[in-house]
Design a protein around this motif. Structure first.
Motif, mmCIF file in Angstrom:
data_model
loop_
_atom_site.group_PDB
_atom_site.id
_atom_site.type_symbol
_atom_site.label_atom_id
_atom_site.label_comp_id
_atom_site.label_asym_id
_atom_site.label_seq_id
_atom_site.Cartn_x
_atom_site.Cartn_y
_atom_site.Cartn_z
ATOM 1 N N LEU A 125 -1.838 -7.452 0.574
ATOM 2 C CA LEU A 125 -2.719 -8.772 0.631
ATOM 3 C C LEU A 125 -1.913 -9.848 0.136
ATOM 4 O O LEU A 125 -2.202 -10.960 -0.148
ATOM 5 C CB LEU A 125 -3.727 -7.467 -0.103
ATOM 6 N N LEU A 126 -0.879 -9.200 -1.456
ATOM 7 C CA LEU A 126 -0.450 -10.176 -1.950
ATOM 8 C C LEU A 126 0.639 -11.037 -1.122
ATOM 9 O O LEU A 126 0.822 -12.308 -1.408
ATOM 10 C CB LEU A 126 0.842 -9.082 -2.665
ATOM 11 N N SER A 127 1.472 -10.393 0.021
ATOM 12 C CA SER A 127 2.309 -11.676 0.902
ATOM 13 C C SER A 127 1.197 -12.800 1.294
ATOM 14 O O SER A 127 1.229 -13.554 1.740
ATOM 15 C CB SER A 127 2.009 -10.808 2.050
ATOM 16 N N LEU A 128 -0.234 -12.124 2.037
ATOM 17 C CA LEU A 128 -1.014 -13.314 2.648
ATOM 18 C C LEU A 128 -1.355 -14.527 1.356
ATOM 19 O O LEU A 128 -1.467 -15.746 1.742
ATOM 20 C CB LEU A 128 -2.306 -12.865 3.248
ATOM 21 N N ALA A 129 -1.605 -13.729 0.644
ATOM 22 C CA ALA A 129 -2.275 -14.654 -0.614
ATOM 23 C C ALA A 129 -0.524 -15.593 -1.317
ATOM 24 O O ALA A 129 -1.349 -16.390 -0.584
ATOM 25 C CB ALA A 129 -2.361 -13.849 -1.702
ATOM 26 N N GLY B 182 -0.322 -19.745 -0.219
ATOM 27 C CA GLY B 182 -0.546 -20.922 -1.627
ATOM 28 C C GLY B 182 -1.577 -20.420 -2.736
ATOM 29 O O GLY B 182 -1.003 -21.229 -3.713
ATOM 30 N N ASP B 183 -1.545 -19.150 -3.242
ATOM 31 C CA ASP B 183 -2.753 -19.029 -4.215
ATOM 32 C C ASP B 183 -1.779 -18.897 -5.729
ATOM 33 O O ASP B 183 -0.926 -17.844 -5.641
ATOM 34 C CB ASP B 183 -3.203 -17.858 -3.929
ATOM 35 N N VAL C 185 2.083 -6.659 -8.599
ATOM 36 C CA VAL C 185 0.682 -5.874 -9.044
ATOM 37 C C VAL C 185 1.423 -4.037 -8.772
ATOM 38 O O VAL C 185 1.770 -3.654 -8.488
ATOM 39 C CB VAL C 185 0.569 -5.957 -7.579
ATOM 40 N N ARG C 186 0.211 -3.846 -9.804
ATOM 41 C CA ARG C 186 0.887 -2.245 -10.161
ATOM 42 C C ARG C 186 -0.288 -1.341 -9.721
ATOM 43 O O ARG C 186 -1.599 -1.343 -10.058
ATOM 44 C CB ARG C 186 0.692 -2.386 -11.742
ATOM 45 N N ILE D 146 6.259 -8.574 -6.276
ATOM 46 C CA ILE D 146 6.501 -7.789 -6.467
ATOM 47 C C ILE D 146 5.827 -6.322 -6.385
ATOM 48 O O ILE D 146 4.396 -6.903 -7.254
ATOM 49 C CB ILE D 146 7.460 -7.015 -7.461
ATOM 50 N N VAL D 147 5.534 -5.167 -5.406
ATOM 51 C CA VAL D 147 4.283 -4.497 -6.065
ATOM 52 C C VAL D 147 5.112 -2.860 -6.187
ATOM 53 O O VAL D 147 6.034 -2.795 -5.783
ATOM 54 C CB VAL D 147 3.394 -4.414 -4.289
ATOM 55 N N ILE D 148 4.271 -2.494 -7.707
ATOM 56 C CA ILE D 148 5.455 -0.787 -7.748
ATOM 57 C C ILE D 148 3.711 0.209 -7.994
ATOM 58 O O ILE D 148 2.079 -0.030 -8.138
ATOM 59 C CB ILE D 148 4.873 -1.014 -9.388
ATOM 60 N N ALA D 149 4.460 1.546 -7.330
ATOM 61 C CA ALA D 149 3.926 2.225 -7.202
ATOM 62 C C ALA D 149 4.366 2.903 -8.477
ATOM 63 O O ALA D 149 4.558 4.152 -8.380
ATOM 64 C CB ALA D 149 4.419 3.173 -5.708
ATOM 65 N N GLY D 150 3.156 2.759 -9.011
ATOM 66 C CA GLY D 150 3.475 3.434 -10.737
ATOM 67 C C GLY D 150 2.836 4.743 -10.821
ATOM 68 O O GLY D 150 1.774 5.354 -9.729
#
Length: 346
Positions: A326-330, A334-335, A296-297, A267-271
């Motif tokens: 970036l999060l999707s690739l990580a 398997g990170d 990820v905030r 999840i990415v949140i646009a805070g």
């Protein structure tokens, strides 16, 4: 598009092919990957710059419309897609990146250009910056006015992109974004205005260079962003689902929980501000992290650095849409959550 114009253009293209091949034998090879967008857009009105149809002109016509290209490179083209950039998906991205990597491995290739719609151009450019490992230039270019508009910007943008891709000074700079006579790093550049020509900027980091009469001029020696990661996608067939949520007053965790239930692996949140969230959202974020799902905030402000967080992961320099890439690739690699945290917070 007018059928008579199309027929004449194709005839001219076929007539010139043999001459162009001979004349360009001693010039660097640049391959153009076309994906559609405004640069390939068309409208019945030459004053229409908002309600046109994107992705209506093919790569051969794009090349034929700018005959000056042959003065600087031997240009070849491939139609990867021909659509509005909002329709670009992971299948297209994976295919594009793998194709570019193979092309750049050819010693005869100087660089590549990707024509793209501007709405999601920065995401594709960033994806390529993280997944193509080559010193040769990868240039992503678009237009803010369709090809049929008065003072259309696509032709000049394409010429400048090809000149950049064939320029030795463009090596070792990662993927770049070219529009409106500017050269931007794909790592930092983002779309900042919905309709204006000077929309692509990196407000904090600035531009890499600019074009003068179509010739690229750089401000700095080649360099790369600190701690920029690389992801080998050569064997990847799909990417994990990552959702972006938007923060606002009186927000509750309903959409966060729905995204997880729908299969989101991150999840990415646009805070607000520095990635800030309400107390109830902070508790939900920590609950999600405890389940092994990274959150990820980022910030909805459009600029600035999001600092490290106790609940979730601070996005650092990455805006929400780039944080998602970036999060999707990580996750695809398997990170672990701690490794993912290091990508963003170190």
């Amino acid at each position: 598009m007018n059928k008579k114009y199309l027929s004449k253009t194709m005839a001219a293209l076929m007539l010139c092919t043999s001459f162009a091949s001979f004349a360009n034998a001693d010039k660097p090879t640049v391959k153009i990957y076309a994906t559609g967008g405004t640069i390939a857009g068309s409208s019945e009105s030459n004053t229409d710059t908002t309600d046109y149809a994107a992705g209506k002109i093919g790569v051969d016509l794009l090349i034929a419309a700018v005959p000056e290209l042959k003065n600087f490179a031997h240009v070849i083209g491939e139609q990867i897609a021909n659509t509005d950039s909002n329709n670009i998906n992971q299948n297209i991205l994976l295919k594009l990146s793998k194709s570019i990597s193979l092309q750049l491995a050819d010693a005869k290739t100087s660089g590549v250009v990707v024509t793209h719609g501007t709405d999601t151009l920065e995401e594709t450019a960033f994806f390529l910056d993280l997944t193509v490992k080559s010193d040769k230039p990868v240039v992503v270019v678009g237009a803010m006015r369709p090809a049929t508009a008065i003072s259309a910007d696509g032709g000049m943008n394409l010429l400048e992109a090809v000149r950049l891709a064939s320029d030795d000074g463009a090596k070792q700079r990662g993927a770049m974004v070219v529009l409106n006579d500017r050269i931007g790093s794909a790592f930092y550049t983002t779309k900042t205005n919905s309709t204006m020509l000077d929309t692509f900027k990196a407000t904090e980091q600035g531009y890499l260079g600019a074009f003068l009469s179509g010739e690229p001029h750089f401000y700095y020696e080649p360099t790369k962003p600190i701690d920029k990661p690389y992801f080998d996608i050569s064997h990847m067939k799909q990417l994990p689902k990552v959702k972006i949520l938007y923060s606002y007053q009186d927000q509750d965790p309903t959409l966060l929980r729905a995204a997880i239930k729908d299969g989101a692996k991150g999840i990415v949140i646009a805070g607000t501000g520095n990635g800030s969230l309400s107390d109830v959202m902070l508790a939900a974020v920590q609950e999600t992290m405890d389940k092994g799902i990274p959150v990820v905030r980022s910030t909805r402000t459009g600029n600035g650095f999001v600092t490290p967080k106790h609940e979730g992961i601070g996005s650092g320099v990455y805006n929400p849409q780039k944080a998602k890439v970036l999060l999707s690739l990580a996750l695809a690699q398997g990170d672990s959550i701690e490794t993912i945290r290091n990508y963003f917070e170190d």
